[in-house]
Design an enzyme around this catalytic site. Structure first.
Site, PDB file in Angstrom:
ATOM      1  N   GLY A   9       0.785  -1.234   0.062  1.00  0.00           N
ATOM      2  CA  GLY A   9      -0.038   0.095   0.161  1.00  0.00           C
ATOM      3  C   GLY A   9       0.778   1.148   0.073  1.00  0.00           C
ATOM      4  O   GLY A   9       1.994   1.490   0.772  1.00  0.00           O
ATOM      5  N   TYR A  10       0.429   2.230  -0.629  1.00  0.00           N
ATOM      6  CA  TYR A  10       1.285   3.504  -0.709  1.00  0.00           C
ATOM      7  C   TYR A  10       0.820   4.482   0.145  1.00  0.00           C
ATOM      8  O   TYR A  10      -0.514   4.951   0.083  1.00  0.00           O
ATOM      9  CB  TYR A  10       1.584   4.010  -2.275  1.00  0.00           C
ATOM     10  CG  TYR A  10       1.803   3.223  -3.276  1.00  0.00           C
ATOM     11  CD1 TYR A  10       3.461   3.297  -3.547  1.00  0.00           C
ATOM     12  CD2 TYR A  10       1.282   1.862  -3.821  1.00  0.00           C
ATOM     13  CE1 TYR A  10       4.121   2.372  -4.248  1.00  0.00           C
ATOM     14  CE2 TYR A  10       2.074   1.052  -4.346  1.00  0.00           C
ATOM     15  CZ  TYR A  10       3.419   1.359  -4.691  1.00  0.00           C
ATOM     16  OH  TYR A  10       4.182   0.373  -5.245  1.00  0.00           O
TER      17      TYR A  10
END
Lengths: 161, 161
Positions: free
Chosen positions: B32-33
């Protein structure tokens, strides 16, 4: 701040430095923003008193996330290189205010030289409401986004601020 | 990748899964960013085979910075919550190719289901140039930004890709 807790804090500008500052603990702080997401999540590195940390903070909002991760010198230097153009430097003095309260008095340098701010954290909303600032404390800027460190690093001093 | 080193890597789409995949090591990866800066610096969290990391990567360019920091489960969960809408899930298979080379074959799931990519890292430019992909490997997408994981997480599959 306890990550699970809620921070009750007020922030003010400072008109003049209080007397006796030389006797307080003072730390030089260097802070650089590695990335600021479009939704306001910020990732910054900070060096203070020989200790370096990487901090990830959610944008201000109802559910606040703040994670502070210790990093070593090599990693700090590497990540610092990504923060060019998004940095601040300041000296933080811890000034006892009585009633168990401590003011964090920040004296900015570099492009922000001349800016003085103070933050006070309170144990309760009642203590926050009852707070009478000492005479050397000036205009309140609690919640004013222009005085958030992220904004100061990106945009510099607010015009006429 | 050695942080001080230079990575020589090629990336391809995959037409069909190779035989014998069940016998290879396979790890589920969730990524996940947390923040993507305007200058392309990315900060992501990843969970793979029970291990979590926070990675800060500079935008592609001449001087590449990449720092991978191990984090614990609590911190992963906290930072993961900041990546909503910017996540990918995939299973990575390590497929031996002979000549000491290993293909990292990624089978994406969720909104990216159907996408298969493979990356191969080479010890030298000569080895990279001499590489003859096995028959199950398809079109090369090395350097195509649409297939970077950051782009896949933000924008999904390239149209017609």
């Amino acid at each position: 701040m306890d990550p699970a807790g809620v921070e009750i804090e007020r922030k003010f500008l400072v008109d003049a430095l209080p007397d006796g500052l030389d006797a307080t603990r003072a730390d030089r702080i260097e802070q650089g923003y590695v990335a600021i997401g479009a939704d306001g999540v910020e990732v910054r590195v900070r060096r203070r008193a020989g200790t370096s940390t990487l901090t990830v903070k959610s944008a201000p909002g109802e559910r606040r996330v703040e994670e502070e991760i210790p990093i070593d010198d090599r990693r700090f230097a590497s990540l610092w290189s990504l923060s060019e153009g998004r940095r601040i430097g300041k000296t933080r003095h811890l000034v006892p205010l009585g009633s168990g309260l401590t003011a964090e008095l920040d004296v900015y340098d570099g492009p922000l030289e001349g800016l003085l701010t103070v933050e006070v954290e309170f144990p309760s909303l009642a203590a926050s409401a009852a707070f009478v600032p000492p005479p050397w404390v000036g205009r309140e800027v609690t919640g004013d986004p222009r005085y958030a460190n992220q904004s100061l690093a990106l945009h510099g001093l607010p015009p006429g601020g």
